[in-house]
Design an enzyme around this catalytic site. Sequence first.
Site, short mmCIF file in Angstrom:
data_model
loop_
_atom_site.label_atom_id
_atom_site.label_comp_id
_atom_site.label_asym_id
_atom_site.label_seq_id
_atom_site.Cartn_x
_atom_site.Cartn_y
_atom_site.Cartn_z
N CYS A 125 0.84 -1.21 0.00
CA CYS A 125 0.00 0.00 0.00
C CYS A 125 0.88 1.25 0.00
O CYS A 125 0.60 2.24 -0.70
CB CYS A 125 -0.95 -0.01 1.18
SG CYS A 125 -0.16 -0.08 2.81
N SER A 156 -6.33 0.42 11.05
CA SER A 156 -6.47 -0.07 9.68
C SER A 156 -5.45 -1.14 9.34
O SER A 156 -5.40 -1.60 8.20
CB SER A 156 -6.36 1.09 8.68
OG SER A 156 -5.05 1.62 8.69
N GLY A 158 -4.52 -4.78 9.81
CA GLY A 158 -4.99 -6.07 10.27
C GLY A 158 -3.84 -7.01 10.57
O GLY A 158 -2.67 -6.66 10.42
#
Length: 292
Positions: A125, A156, A158
């Site tokens: 990301c 955010s 996990g």
Amino acid sequence: MKKVGVAILGPGNIGTDLMYKVMRSRSLDLRLMSGVDPKSEGLALAASLGIETSVEGIEPVLADPSVQIVFDSTGAKIHRMHAPLLEEAGKFAIDLTPAAVGPYVVPAVNMDQHLNSPNINLITCGGQATVPIVAAISRVCRVKYAEIVATISSRSAGPGTRQNIDEFTQTTAKGLVTVGGAEKGKAIIILNPAEPPIIMRNTIYALMEGGNADEIGDSVHAMVRVVQGYVPGFRLKLPPTVEGDRVITMIEVEGAGDYLPKYSGNLDIITAAAVGVAERLASNIQKGWASA
């Protein structure tokens, strides 16, 4: 034109956010979501939406001839096991883990170069957020070194993200070089526990040679507009500032809020990139131009 069948491996935060985006696609048909945890919230959500689910991992995906494209959002170690199985089964793999099996792809920079690859690696990301900016700088001057600091809300991140922190930093740093065009790269990630949760922000530092502020600024602004074409929440928070041979800039990413709240731009940017790549692949498959 008939939609192309796809499956999602890994029903965690990324896989579940991806599910909502795939369901909106005009060219992708979500045939299956598969994981290994019977208590998975993502699998329960998928089942409630009428999507076929499984807790048998990759096996039902390999066995389903209607699935031509597979999104893998499990983990780096697991994807390294999945990759050869998917290729042998004749399925395109879009890797949302930092496994770095296939070529590194950022849609705004180099997607067209790798659409025939059986495995497309979306870096991380942080890579999807920062590599385009480094590429924008390197196309107008030499970038001797690039360093990025990705800050995301702890909420955010996990279990998969937390288990792959080392792979995140290594793969993102390599992406800054292989796709971004920097001669050396370094990546740092910070999980910020602040409440209320912060929006994903990424600071980019570059040591450059031969550039000027106007050219760098124009190139970065142009790149931001390209990324916004598939990630509307991608914004330039701090325009490029040139001090001697250093360039500093910052971007932030607000998510679409498909699964987790909008502060989770780290999910949104990689799932949006994945759908963008899959739709291009689907177009080629529909035209008979591509097979894994």
